[in-house]
Motif scaffolding. Structure first.
Motif, PDB file in Angstrom:
ATOM      1  N   VAL A  25       0.865  -1.175   0.000  1.00  0.00           N
ATOM      2  CA  VAL A  25       0.000   0.000   0.000  1.00  0.00           C
ATOM      3  C   VAL A  25       0.908   1.233   0.000  1.00  0.00           C
ATOM      4  CG1 VAL A  25      -1.794   1.290   1.207  1.00  0.00           C
ATOM      5  CG2 VAL A  25      -1.825  -1.199   1.243  1.00  0.00           C
ATOM      6  N   SER A  26       0.716   2.120  -0.976  1.00  0.00           N
ATOM      7  CA  SER A  26       1.605   3.278  -1.101  1.00  0.00           C
ATOM      8  C   SER A  26       0.805   4.523  -1.453  1.00  0.00           C
ATOM      9  CB  SER A  26       2.682   3.012  -2.165  1.00  0.00           C
ATOM     10  OG  SER A  26       2.076   2.758  -3.422  1.00  0.00           O
ATOM     11  N   GLY A  27       1.478   5.668  -1.435  1.00  0.00           N
ATOM     12  CA  GLY A  27       0.850   6.932  -1.775  1.00  0.00           C
ATOM     13  C   GLY A  27       1.746   8.091  -1.391  1.00  0.00           C
ATOM     14  N   THR A  28       1.259   9.317  -1.612  1.00  0.00           N
ATOM     15  CA  THR A  28       2.013  10.526  -1.282  1.00  0.00           C
ATOM     16  C   THR A  28       1.077  11.532  -0.629  1.00  0.00           C
ATOM     17  OG1 THR A  28       3.468  10.198  -3.186  1.00  0.00           O
ATOM     18  CG2 THR A  28       3.455  12.386  -2.195  1.00  0.00           C
ATOM     19  N   VAL A  29       1.492  12.081   0.515  1.00  0.00           N
ATOM     20  CA  VAL A  29       0.676  13.040   1.262  1.00  0.00           C
ATOM     21  C   VAL A  29       1.235  14.440   1.028  1.00  0.00           C
ATOM     22  CG1 VAL A  29      -0.229  13.663   3.525  1.00  0.00           C
ATOM     23  CG2 VAL A  29       0.227  11.268   3.000  1.00  0.00           C
ATOM     24  N   VAL A  30       0.345  15.387   0.630  1.00  0.00           N
ATOM     25  CA  VAL A  30       0.782  16.747   0.339  1.00  0.00           C
ATOM     26  C   VAL A  30      -0.152  17.752   1.008  1.00  0.00           C
ATOM     27  CG1 VAL A  30       1.752  16.078  -1.892  1.00  0.00           C
ATOM     28  CG2 VAL A  30      -0.590  16.935  -1.785  1.00  0.00           C
ATOM     29  N   ASP A  31       0.333  18.990   1.146  1.00  0.00           N
ATOM     30  CA  ASP A  31      -0.477  20.111   1.604  1.00  0.00           C
ATOM     31  C   ASP A  31      -1.452  20.480   0.485  1.00  0.00           C
ATOM     32  OD1 ASP A  31      -1.415  22.756   2.131  1.00  0.00           O
ATOM     33  OD2 ASP A  31       0.282  23.101   3.463  1.00  0.00           O
ATOM     34  N   LYS A  32      -2.744  20.506   0.798  1.00  0.00           N
ATOM     35  CA  LYS A  32      -3.765  20.751  -0.206  1.00  0.00           C
ATOM     36  C   LYS A  32      -3.580  22.094  -0.886  1.00  0.00           C
ATOM     37  CE  LYS A  32      -8.811  20.982  -0.780  1.00  0.00           C
ATOM     38  NZ  LYS A  32     -10.130  20.881  -0.076  1.00  0.00           N
ATOM     39  N   ASP A  33      -3.140  23.123  -0.134  1.00  0.00           N
ATOM     40  CA  ASP A  33      -3.035  24.469  -0.692  1.00  0.00           C
ATOM     41  C   ASP A  33      -1.721  24.690  -1.440  1.00  0.00           C
ATOM     42  OD1 ASP A  33      -5.541  25.217   0.294  1.00  0.00           O
ATOM     43  OD2 ASP A  33      -4.677  25.712   2.255  1.00  0.00           O
ATOM     44  N   THR A  34      -0.617  24.272  -0.834  1.00  0.00           N
ATOM     45  CA  THR A  34       0.697  24.580  -1.412  1.00  0.00           C
ATOM     46  C   THR A  34       1.270  23.463  -2.272  1.00  0.00           C
ATOM     47  OG1 THR A  34       1.927  23.664   0.457  1.00  0.00           O
ATOM     48  CG2 THR A  34       1.174  25.949   0.641  1.00  0.00           C
ATOM     49  N   LYS A  35       0.669  22.265  -2.177  1.00  0.00           N
ATOM     50  CA  LYS A  35       1.139  21.087  -2.907  1.00  0.00           C
ATOM     51  C   LYS A  35       2.519  20.625  -2.434  1.00  0.00           C
ATOM     52  CE  LYS A  35      -2.594  21.572  -5.241  1.00  0.00           C
ATOM     53  NZ  LYS A  35      -3.773  20.768  -4.845  1.00  0.00           N
ATOM     54  N   GLN A  36       2.989  21.155  -1.290  1.00  0.00           N
ATOM     55  CA  GLN A  36       4.261  20.722  -0.749  1.00  0.00           C
ATOM     56  C   GLN A  36       4.081  19.380  -0.053  1.00  0.00           C
ATOM     57  OE1 GLN A  36       7.347  22.248  -0.899  1.00  0.00           O
ATOM     58  NE2 GLN A  36       6.366  23.581  -2.382  1.00  0.00           N
ATOM     59  N   GLY A  39      -2.262   7.127  -4.657  1.00  0.00           N
ATOM     60  CA  GLY A  39      -1.978   8.359  -5.389  1.00  0.00           C
ATOM     61  C   GLY A  39      -1.618   9.506  -4.463  1.00  0.00           C
ATOM     62  N   THR A  40      -1.858  10.731  -4.918  1.00  0.00           N
ATOM     63  CA  THR A  40      -1.578  11.927  -4.117  1.00  0.00           C
ATOM     64  C   THR A  40      -2.760  12.214  -3.199  1.00  0.00           C
ATOM     65  OG1 THR A  40      -0.187  12.847  -5.861  1.00  0.00           O
ATOM     66  CG2 THR A  40      -1.031  14.374  -4.206  1.00  0.00           C
ATOM     67  N   ILE A  41      -2.485  12.307  -1.900  1.00  0.00           N
ATOM     68  CA  ILE A  41      -3.530  12.505  -0.896  1.00  0.00           C
ATOM     69  C   ILE A  41      -3.384  13.913  -0.337  1.00  0.00           C
ATOM     70  CG2 ILE A  41      -4.501  11.655   1.263  1.00  0.00           C
ATOM     71  CD1 ILE A  41      -3.043   8.987   0.633  1.00  0.00           C
ATOM     72  N   PRO A  42      -4.262  14.850  -0.706  1.00  0.00           N
ATOM     73  CA  PRO A  42      -4.151  16.230  -0.204  1.00  0.00           C
ATOM     74  C   PRO A  42      -4.823  16.369   1.166  1.00  0.00           C
ATOM     75  CG  PRO A  42      -5.893  16.089  -1.831  1.00  0.00           C
ATOM     76  CD  PRO A  42      -5.320  14.708  -1.724  1.00  0.00           C
ATOM     77  N   LEU A  43      -4.121  17.037   2.102  1.00  0.00           N
ATOM     78  CA  LEU A  43      -4.696  17.326   3.412  1.00  0.00           C
ATOM     79  C   LEU A  43      -4.886  18.829   3.549  1.00  0.00           C
ATOM     80  CD1 LEU A  43      -2.708  14.981   5.843  1.00  0.00           C
ATOM     81  CD2 LEU A  43      -4.800  14.507   4.582  1.00  0.00           C
ATOM     82  N   GLY A  44      -6.072  19.236   3.978  1.00  0.00           N
ATOM     83  CA  GLY A  44      -6.351  20.655   4.189  1.00  0.00           C
ATOM     84  C   GLY A  44      -6.121  21.059   5.632  1.00  0.00           C
TER      85      GLY A  44
END
Length: 826
Positions: free
Chosen positions: A31-42, A106-111
């Motif tokens: 199980v894999s993925g990438t966690v990013v900042d929803k606003d900045t995409k960092q 995939g890419t998981i955006p957190l707000g």
């Protein structure tokens, strides 16, 4: 509440580790993925990923995200609830997800969770030093030692780095170091690296990366490695910042502000600072002349005092524009100005063989200087659909002007001849440097575990040094052609690189090749001596690592490096403050080439982190400093100049240990031991007009250690101390003695943790002095030099709209333009 969530999550993860052995083995999937900042995409490093089995209460898996925000965990096939948490962000949950094959979320955006952000409390503090597989990262923000100081003070507290009494920087005892700003050569460093580092405020620095064996994407310059200074750029939402004011003794004043405003579409940031400093220093040299034809000048005692004073302004303003969700454009304008004075008082007393004082000379050098630097840089980043796939383009243009003028008055009392001679000289040194840089970097992920990179860098610089010396004769200033010269140095370096990295199970590798074409002009315009040096080279690099287990890694790396002569090392016209000791450059100096090998081991325990390495550097045409006695204007002068001498082999090992015995006590230590062997000869003409050959065959052992302690006292007072020892080292013409020094600082948060008061003492025992012994066939000498005396500084830092939350302390992966390059971890 948020802290409680973290505790519960941590307990669940521990329970999952315990249940690992109890669960019946079955088919494993990823199980894999990438966690990013929803606003900045960092990317968000250290986000918690929890994978709970819906059928087995003990089936709990997961962990933390890497520096690129990525995660990858093996789990048995089954039904799971997957939850992603990060402090001050809203959680993301995938309930009752069937996992029967390799699954990429995939890419998981957190707000951002505004309510949690307001309520969060400080529960832990990010370690001051982080150890990565390919570099060490020193986080400046929490170091009380450098509050109100300079970048030179910052580097003097970094593991593996030493800064000598004159401000020269070494890495693992090797002075051939390339210093970068935000991953690029910068005009902000200026012409004189040591002076420029003392002018830049410490409060403008976010962190320092130590890269002992750089990959192909970095400049090949710097046989000892790279020091990358990353400046502060606000990342938090809204308007926030910090302001630091300081005062100290010897007389020091300064104020620095870092402010940024970030919205969904842009980020504005600025750093503004002013400082005024006095740096009193001193030096002494005792010389015995063994072949001096003047019996009245058998011994010489030279004493020098400096009263350096400087004031400067440092300002940066920039804007990062988010053109869309995948494209950003950053523009930055920096301006630095400083001026000062350096009254330099030199007293020389000559003695005969019976130690009778036969002659006294006083030279007072009233020196004034000013420096200006203007730099514009731009960065464009385009991110494509696949995570990690991006193109970045950078350009920077800078101009640096340094002016140094002196008036030297001389009084020469010859007691034997009963005469007194008065004289006056004046010097002018105008230096102008223009530097232009263009680079492009392309990164292409291949599959989930591989990455391809390629890029170009063009570095073009021109340095003009106009140095003049005049003597006052019958009321008229007359030019002295012995010292006057205009030197023009042009350097054009074009480079291409490519590298490929991948991870296969526990094995990772990164292979690269860089090609650099160098075109260098060294023109002495006054003497009409013109030289052009053209050469091109391939610089391979290789980096491999193996994960022995979850808490230990073994790494092996190789790179080829080059060290081109600096402008000071090639200018044959010297400063004339002293008539007895002078440094001159060597225009015939060639670059040195180094093959660098490094074997590293990293191990983490509950309270201890060990990062160790064994290294070997083989350098061809190594640059050495040779000391010869020459006759200049009828006087014997000890001349120091750089030459290429044979080869140098440096072998050593290093340990970095972080230990947290208690929550209130943190220890960091760095130990470096090395063996340095040189082989080669150098021939010169002595005072008797005889050719003398100096054999540079020498084997020297030396070591360096630093211990740092941080203790939290009652009433939330932090107490930090460190002690440093540089061991003695022998060379072919003498030896340097050991130096011990210590720093101490106290700090306390006030105004509901919105502000911090810090008191620090640099060189607490006033013991930081360079001590050298030189033994030549013509003379023996002993010298001591203290560039700056003990400094005590009191600082006050205020943070507005910027609470000391854990989110602020999470490591963010910098964009490639900032020099961030984390090694592949899948």
């Amino acid at each position: 509440m948020k802290n409680l969530k973290l505790v519960v999550t941590f307990m669940l993860l521990c329970a999952g580790l315990v249940s690992w052995a109890q669960e019946a083995p079955g088919s494993k999937v990823k199980v894999s993925g990438t966690v990013v900042d929803k606003d900045t995409k960092q990317p968000l490093e250290y986000a918690t990923v929890t994978i709970n089995s819906t059928t087995n209460p003990k089936g709990i898996y997961g962990g933390m995200t890497e520096s690129n925000g990525g995660f990858s965990f093996d789990v048995p096939t089954g039904s799971y609830t997957i939850k992603i948490d990060f402090i001050s962000f809203k959680s993301q949950e995938y309930p009752a997800r069937e996992i029967t094959a390799n699954t990429n979320l995939g890419t998981i955006p957190l707000g951002i969770d505004a309510q949690q952000l307001d309520a969060v409390e400080v529960t832990a503090e990010k370690s001051t030093v982080e150890f990565k597989l390919d570099k060490k990262i020193y986080n400046v923000g929490q170091d009380m030692m450098v509050k109100g100081g300079t970048v030179s003070d910052v580097l003097d507290n970094v593991p593996s780095v030493t800064v000598d009494a004159e401000g020269n920087v070494s890495l693992r005892g090797n002075g051939s170091v390339k210093i970068l700003i935000d991953g690029k050569p910068s005009g902000m460093i200026g012409i004189n690296v040591a002076d420029a580092l003392r002018m830049l405020p410490a409060d403008s620095v976010d962190k320092v990366e130590i890269i002992t064996n750089p990959s192909a994407r970095y400049d090949a310059e710097g046989g000892g490695g790279i020091i990358n200074i990353i400046l502060k750029k606000g990342k938090a939402q809204g308007l926030n910042g910090t302001v630091t004011a300081s005062t100290g003794n010897p007389e020091t004043y300064g104020i620095t502000g870092n402010i940024n405003y970030r919205s969904k579409h842009f980020n504005l940031f600025t750093t503004q600072g002013y400082n005024y400093r006095k740096n009193p220093g001193n030096s002494m040299t005792n010389t015995e002349y063994l072949m001096n034809t003047n019996p009245n000048e058998r011994f010489l005692e030279e004493r020098r005092k400096n009263e350096r004073q400087s004031q400067g302004y440092n300002g940066t303003i920039g804007a990062e524009i988010f053109l869309d969700k995948t494209t950003s454009w950053t523009n930055t304008l920096s301006y630095r100005k400083s001026d000062g004075s350096n009254p330099d008082n030199v007293n020389l007393n000559y003695f005969d063989a019976s130690r009778n004082n036969t002659r006294y000379v006083n030279r007072f050098n009233d020196q004034n200087n000013d420096s200006k630097n203007l730099e514009y840089s731009t960065n464009f980043i385009k991110k494509f659909k696949k995570d990690g796939h991006q193109l970045s383009v950078d350009a920077s243009f800078s101009r640096n002007d340094d002016h140094d003028d002196s008036t030297i008055s001389t009084t020469d009392n010859d007691y034997v001849a009963a005469t007194t001679t008065l004289g006056s000289q004046r010097t002018g040194n105008a230096q102008t440097q223009n530097r232009n840089l263009i680079q492009a970097d392309y990164v292409l992920p291949i599959g989930e575990q591989s990455r391809f990179e390629a890029g170009y860098r063009g570095n073009f610089s021109k340095l003009t040094t106009d140095y003049s010396v005049e003597a006052l004769q019958d009321g008229i200033w007359v030019n002295d052609p012995l010292y006057t010269n205009t030197l023009e140095y042009k350097e054009k370096v074009n480079a291409l690189y490519t590298q490929f990295g991948s991870k296969v199970n526990k094995f990772s590798y990164l292979l690269g090749l860089r090609w650099e074409d160098s075109n260098i002009d060294i023109n002495q315009l006054t003497t009409n001596a013109f030289k052009n040096k053209k050469y091109n080279n391939f610089f391979p690099s290789a980096f491999v690592s193996y994960e022995l287990n979850d808490s230990s890694n073994l790494t092996l790396s190789y790179s080829k490096r080059i060290s081109r002569p600096r402008s000071r090392s090639i200018n044959p016209f010297s400063n004339i403050s002293s008539t007895a000791n002078q440094f001159i450059g060597n225009p015939d100096l060639n670059p040195s080439y180094t093959n660098s090998f490094d074997l590293g081991y990293m191990m983490k325990w509950d309270q201890v982190t060990l990062n160790s390495s064994m290294y070997f550097n083989h350098t061809k045409d190594a640059e050495q400093y040779v000391r010869t006695q020459e006759t200049i204007s009828g006087n014997p002068v000890l001349v120091t100049k750089p030459v290429n001498v044979g080869y140098e082999d440096r072998f050593g090992f290093e340990f970095n240990v972080g230990y947290n015995p208690y929550k209130w006590w943190k220890l960091n230590s760095n130990f470096n031991f090395y063996r340095n062997e040189t082989r080669g000869d150098y021939s010169y003409t002595n005072l008797e007009n005889e050719t003398f050959t100096q054999n540079f065959n020498n084997t020297a052992y030396s070591w360096f250690t630093r211990v740092s302690s941080k203790v939290t006292l009652p009433y939330k007072i932090d107490w930090q101390t460190n002690a440093t020892y540089n061991g003695a080292e022998k060379n072919a013409q003498g030896r340097s003695k050991g130096i011990i020094s210590a720093n101490m600082a106290l700090s306390k948060d006030v105004l509901k943790d919105k502000a911090t008061i810090a008191l620090n003492a640099s060189d607490l025992f006033n013991s930081r002095k360079r001590k050298m012994e030189t033994n030549l066939p013509t003379q023996n000498s002993y010298s001591e030099m203290q560039w700056r005396q003990r400094q005590i500084t009191l600082s006050f830092t205020y943070r507005f709209n910027k609470p000391k939350t854990e989110r602020e302390k999470q490591t963010r992966k910098e964009t490639d333009s900032n020099g961030g390059e984390d090694y592949m971890g899948g």
